[in-house]
Design a protein around this motif. Sequence first.
Motif, PDB file in Angstrom:
ATOM      1  N   SER A 312       7.310   5.703   9.239  1.00 55.68           N
ATOM      2  CA  SER A 312       6.198   5.765   8.483  1.00 55.68           C
ATOM      3  C   SER A 312       5.125   5.340   9.419  1.00 55.68           C
ATOM      4  CB  SER A 312       6.377   4.973   7.148  1.00 55.68           C
ATOM      5  OG  SER A 312       6.512   3.647   7.595  1.00 55.68           O
ATOM      6  N   ASP A 313       3.939   5.224   8.872  1.00 56.50           N
ATOM      7  CA  ASP A 313       2.733   4.444   9.521  1.00 56.50           C
ATOM      8  C   ASP A 313       3.295   3.104   9.937  1.00 56.50           C
ATOM      9  OD1 ASP A 313       1.430   6.934   9.099  1.00 56.50           O
ATOM     10  OD2 ASP A 313       0.045   5.908   7.252  1.00 56.50           O
ATOM     11  N   ASN A 314       2.544   2.431  10.786  1.00 56.69           N
ATOM     12  CA  ASN A 314       2.991   1.078  11.030  1.00 56.69           C
ATOM     13  C   ASN A 314       4.340   0.676  11.723  1.00 56.69           C
ATOM     14  OD1 ASN A 314       0.914   0.505   8.140  1.00 56.69           O
ATOM     15  ND2 ASN A 314       0.130   0.713  10.101  1.00 56.69           N
ATOM     16  N   TYR A 315       5.023   1.768  12.147  1.00 55.12           N
ATOM     17  CA  TYR A 315       6.351   1.547  12.439  1.00 55.12           C
ATOM     18  C   TYR A 315       6.420   2.011  13.851  1.00 55.12           C
ATOM     19  CZ  TYR A 315      11.345   1.353  12.674  1.00 55.12           C
ATOM     20  OH  TYR A 315      12.712   1.296  13.001  1.00 55.12           O
ATOM     21  N   MET A 316       7.317   1.467  14.742  1.00 52.86           N
ATOM     22  CA  MET A 316       7.928   1.927  16.138  1.00 52.86           C
ATOM     23  C   MET A 316       9.390   1.702  16.352  1.00 52.86           C
ATOM     24  SD  MET A 316       4.617   0.280  18.371  1.00 52.86           S
ATOM     25  CE  MET A 316       5.324   1.124  19.929  1.00 52.86           C
ATOM     26  N   PRO A 317       9.942   2.884  16.604  1.00 56.86           N
ATOM     27  CA  PRO A 317      11.514   2.632  16.663  1.00 56.86           C
ATOM     28  C   PRO A 317      11.986   1.826  17.871  1.00 56.86           C
ATOM     29  CG  PRO A 317      10.724   5.095  17.223  1.00 56.86           C
ATOM     30  CD  PRO A 317       9.674   4.156  16.586  1.00 56.86           C
ATOM     31  N   GLN A 318      12.933   1.265  17.785  1.00 55.18           N
ATOM     32  CA  GLN A 318      13.382   0.234  18.739  1.00 55.18           C
ATOM     33  C   GLN A 318      12.341  -0.567  19.236  1.00 55.18           C
ATOM     34  OE1 GLN A 318      15.447   2.694  21.627  1.00 55.18           O
ATOM     35  NE2 GLN A 318      16.181   3.934  20.040  1.00 55.18           N
ATOM     36  N   PHE A 319      11.740  -1.475  18.407  1.00 54.80           N
ATOM     37  CA  PHE A 319      10.555  -2.215  18.619  1.00 54.80           C
ATOM     38  C   PHE A 319      10.781  -3.115  19.544  1.00 54.80           C
ATOM     39  CE2 PHE A 319       7.517  -5.637  17.718  1.00 54.80           C
ATOM     40  CZ  PHE A 319       6.203  -4.883  17.888  1.00 54.80           C
ATOM     41  N   PHE A 320      12.134  -3.851  19.531  1.00 58.46           N
ATOM     42  CA  PHE A 320      12.313  -4.690  20.462  1.00 58.46           C
ATOM     43  C   PHE A 320      13.419  -4.296  21.643  1.00 58.46           C
ATOM     44  CE2 PHE A 320      12.370  -6.572  16.047  1.00 58.46           C
ATOM     45  CZ  PHE A 320      11.284  -7.405  16.341  1.00 58.46           C
ATOM     46  N   ASP A 321      12.438  -3.900  22.630  1.00 53.31           N
ATOM     47  CA  ASP A 321      13.058  -3.187  23.566  1.00 53.31           C
ATOM     48  C   ASP A 321      12.868  -3.896  24.928  1.00 53.31           C
ATOM     49  OD1 ASP A 321      10.623  -2.547  24.187  1.00 53.31           O
ATOM     50  OD2 ASP A 321      10.472  -0.371  23.896  1.00 53.31           O
ATOM     51  N   ALA A 322      13.097  -2.992  26.127  1.00 53.09           N
ATOM     52  CA  ALA A 322      12.992  -3.655  27.525  1.00 53.09           C
ATOM     53  C   ALA A 322      11.528  -4.147  27.490  1.00 53.09           C
ATOM     54  CB  ALA A 322      13.576  -2.605  28.450  1.00 53.09           C
ATOM     55  N   MET A 323      10.629  -3.489  27.171  1.00 50.00           N
ATOM     56  CA  MET A 323       9.182  -3.916  27.319  1.00 50.00           C
ATOM     57  C   MET A 323       8.589  -4.959  26.479  1.00 50.00           C
ATOM     58  SD  MET A 323       8.493  -2.688  30.231  1.00 50.00           S
ATOM     59  CE  MET A 323       9.179  -1.356  31.329  1.00 50.00           C
ATOM     60  N   TYR A 324       9.339  -5.426  25.387  1.00 54.80           N
ATOM     61  CA  TYR A 324       8.856  -6.037  24.299  1.00 54.80           C
ATOM     62  C   TYR A 324       8.594  -7.508  24.730  1.00 54.80           C
ATOM     63  CZ  TYR A 324       8.847  -9.214  20.252  1.00 54.80           C
ATOM     64  OH  TYR A 324       8.590 -10.053  19.136  1.00 54.80           O
ATOM     65  N   GLU A 325       8.926  -8.042  25.900  1.00 56.87           N
ATOM     66  CA  GLU A 325       8.584  -9.539  26.250  1.00 56.87           C
ATOM     67  C   GLU A 325       7.350  -9.497  27.066  1.00 56.87           C
ATOM     68  OE1 GLU A 325       9.952 -12.384  25.556  1.00 56.87           O
ATOM     69  OE2 GLU A 325      11.704 -11.753  24.561  1.00 56.87           O
ATOM     70  N   LEU A 326       6.801  -8.034  27.730  1.00 60.35           N
ATOM     71  CA  LEU A 326       5.709  -7.904  28.535  1.00 60.35           C
ATOM     72  C   LEU A 326       4.474  -8.503  27.715  1.00 60.35           C
ATOM     73  CD1 LEU A 326       4.382  -6.947  31.134  1.00 60.35           C
ATOM     74  CD2 LEU A 326       4.067  -4.790  29.816  1.00 60.35           C
ATOM     75  N   ASN A 327       4.005  -7.972  26.553  1.00 56.91           N
ATOM     76  CA  ASN A 327       2.842  -8.395  25.823  1.00 56.91           C
ATOM     77  C   ASN A 327       3.102  -8.028  24.326  1.00 56.91           C
ATOM     78  OD1 ASN A 327       0.386  -8.792  24.545  1.00 56.91           O
ATOM     79  ND2 ASN A 327      -0.628  -8.241  26.583  1.00 56.91           N
ATOM     80  N   LYS A 328       3.683  -9.055  23.714  1.00 55.35           N
ATOM     81  CA  LYS A 328       3.992  -9.034  22.263  1.00 55.35           C
ATOM     82  C   LYS A 328       2.726  -8.898  21.428  1.00 55.35           C
ATOM     83  CE  LYS A 328       8.081 -11.858  22.915  1.00 55.35           C
ATOM     84  NZ  LYS A 328       8.976 -13.219  22.306  1.00 55.35           N
ATOM     85  N   ASP A 329       1.627  -9.466  21.681  1.00 55.95           N
ATOM     86  CA  ASP A 329       0.446  -9.291  20.987  1.00 55.95           C
ATOM     87  C   ASP A 329       0.099  -7.808  21.113  1.00 55.95           C
ATOM     88  OD1 ASP A 329       0.274 -11.765  20.245  1.00 55.95           O
ATOM     89  OD2 ASP A 329      -1.401 -12.332  21.510  1.00 55.95           O
ATOM     90  N   ALA A 330       0.024  -7.206  22.047  1.00 56.47           N
ATOM     91  CA  ALA A 330      -0.221  -5.900  22.353  1.00 56.47           C
ATOM     92  C   ALA A 330       0.526  -4.849  21.697  1.00 56.47           C
ATOM     93  CB  ALA A 330      -0.488  -5.307  23.819  1.00 56.47           C
ATOM     94  N   LYS A 331       1.882  -5.077  21.543  1.00 61.23           N
ATOM     95  CA  LYS A 331       2.825  -4.305  20.918  1.00 61.23           C
ATOM     96  C   LYS A 331       2.511  -4.365  19.161  1.00 61.23           C
ATOM     97  CE  LYS A 331       7.279  -2.166  21.446  1.00 61.23           C
ATOM     98  NZ  LYS A 331       8.401  -2.045  22.318  1.00 61.23           N
ATOM     99  N   ILE A 332       2.230  -5.560  18.829  1.00 59.51           N
ATOM    100  CA  ILE A 332       2.311  -5.795  17.619  1.00 59.51           C
ATOM    101  C   ILE A 332       0.702  -5.132  17.047  1.00 59.51           C
ATOM    102  CG2 ILE A 332       1.555  -7.533  15.502  1.00 59.51           C
ATOM    103  CD1 ILE A 332       3.578  -9.233  17.229  1.00 59.51           C
ATOM    104  N   ALA A 333      -0.273  -5.191  17.959  1.00 59.01           N
ATOM    105  CA  ALA A 333      -1.362  -4.523  17.612  1.00 59.01           C
ATOM    106  C   ALA A 333      -1.192  -2.957  17.473  1.00 59.01           C
ATOM    107  CB  ALA A 333      -2.560  -4.953  18.765  1.00 59.01           C
ATOM    108  N   GLN A 334      -0.376  -2.476  18.190  1.00 59.44           N
ATOM    109  CA  GLN A 334      -0.077  -0.981  18.214  1.00 59.44           C
ATOM    110  C   GLN A 334       0.384  -0.655  16.887  1.00 59.44           C
ATOM    111  OE1 GLN A 334       2.708  -0.434  21.696  1.00 59.44           O
ATOM    112  NE2 GLN A 334       1.246   1.160  22.273  1.00 59.44           N
ATOM    113  N   LEU A 335       1.085  -1.500  16.151  1.00 55.48           N
ATOM    114  CA  LEU A 335       1.717  -1.162  14.817  1.00 55.48           C
ATOM    115  C   LEU A 335       0.434  -0.778  13.860  1.00 55.48           C
ATOM    116  CD1 LEU A 335       4.350  -3.750  14.264  1.00 55.48           C
ATOM    117  CD2 LEU A 335       4.663  -1.319  15.031  1.00 55.48           C
ATOM    118  N   GLY A 336      -0.728  -1.383  13.915  1.00 52.11           N
ATOM    119  CA  GLY A 336      -1.799  -1.200  12.870  1.00 52.11           C
ATOM    120  C   GLY A 336      -2.347   0.123  12.981  1.00 52.11           C
ATOM    121  N   ARG A 337      -2.056   0.704  14.204  1.00 51.83           N
ATOM    122  CA  ARG A 337      -2.525   2.194  14.380  1.00 51.83           C
ATOM    123  C   ARG A 337      -1.671   3.311  14.533  1.00 51.83           C
ATOM    124  NH1 ARG A 337      -5.611  -1.136  17.753  1.00 51.83           N
ATOM    125  NH2 ARG A 337      -4.195  -0.796  19.526  1.00 51.83           N
ATOM    126  N   ALA A 338      -0.380   2.699  14.498  1.00 52.70           N
ATOM    127  CA  ALA A 338       0.995   3.855  14.506  1.00 52.70           C
ATOM    128  C   ALA A 338       0.948   4.714  13.263  1.00 52.70           C
ATOM    129  CB  ALA A 338       2.164   2.921  14.794  1.00 52.70           C
TER     130      ALA A 338
END
Length: 461
Positions: A312-338
Amino acid sequence: MRKITPFILAFLFCAFFAPQKAKSQVNFEFESSFDNLNSLDSVSVFSSAFGFARIGGQNYAGVRLNPELRLGKVGVGFDIPVYFNLDDGKMFTDEFKGGTGLLRMISYLSYGKKKKDPVYIKVGQLRGEHVGYGSLVNNYSNSMSFEKRKTGISYDICIKKMFGVEGMYSDFNTGSFNLFAIRPYVRPFGASKIPVIKTLDMGFTYVKDKDKNKRYDESNDINHFLEDGMSAWSIDMGITLVNSSVFNLEWYAHYSQLRKVESDSLKTYFAAPETLASYDNGTGMGVGINANMKVIGNLFKLNARIERLWYSDNYMPQFFDAMYELNKDAKIAQLGRAEKQEGIYGSLNASILDKIIVGGNLLLPDDISETSPAFMQLHLRTKDLFDRILIEGSYSKGNLTKLDDAFRFDENSLALMRFAYKVSPILYTGIDYRWAWVEKDNGKYKIDNSVMPYVALKFNF
């Protein structure tokens, strides 16, 4: 140091008092992972490499000791750097600063193999971790830097083939509550002898993160959007439809939710006119199959996985992946536009004579965009190819918005390539290439590449 002690004690207890004659909790011989295709890790190995390294813009020379000791199901790996700065002669000690300190010399402590033994525990650096069928946590790594390794824990314990719990915790090195995942599961007919039905597996996963550590990007800021934490949950089930000595086929399904992050700073961010974000809980589901094949012993082994995803909106599959530790703020911000989306996740790993092991995985939305990026990983490993050549490599690419950029190295890439030539039965000469995050003198992280020639001593015992 105090926080890790209970886990070390638990590890030692399981390693020395777990039943040694227990049968594996499942019958099939494979697991959906690249590393599991490799049977070369069953012996103790001593290796050390003398060479040059460029770390944080400084030049070093020295030796890195990497002995791995294995006794039955117990494994201990060490990573001990002894480097000296070529300009001032000082010893490189940054790898031991903060958190667990000298415990970072132990790259891992392990007991058993996941999904093969009733008790599996690993303490140390985590790579390629998954929990359950990977709807939330998949291909996760707890460190983006080769020098600044973290100490986490991964485990899977099954009792009487029916009840179990698996999970992980990402980092004991700091005082904040970092990524935590736990999945209790049940195999209702696990103790029976009913074909197929006895493999039925059902579980519930809970994930929480309240990380207050510095990010890896050059802003070196803390994870503001995690001030009140982030949580997620999923339910999943799977069953092995075919199980023989040469082939097995598993079917699975999952449903998950990424809970809305209740953060004042995130609300302020989304309130800005330029974000145009509508943010709430996001849900996703997937159905997939995982197949394994083995032909004539170790002549050829293959693992293939394919999964269809809906979210659905505001969801990304496998959210906690190999790149999650890079910039968690940026990844969370992506959820608002997903936006609502469908996609495919697939992986393919093969082993030939236990000499050449190659594989990769791809998370591919139907419509790739900045809010629905793709993720890709590739792996390669050889052993004594043509009796002389050793090649190892891994490459990860996150936030992939154009497939044409899959092999363009940037801040969303991690790479390691190693080429070595066997001069004698125990002596190698080679070169390493790394593209990863390193810590600069001012404490900030930056993406950097390095080329390190070396001479290595390696032998089994």
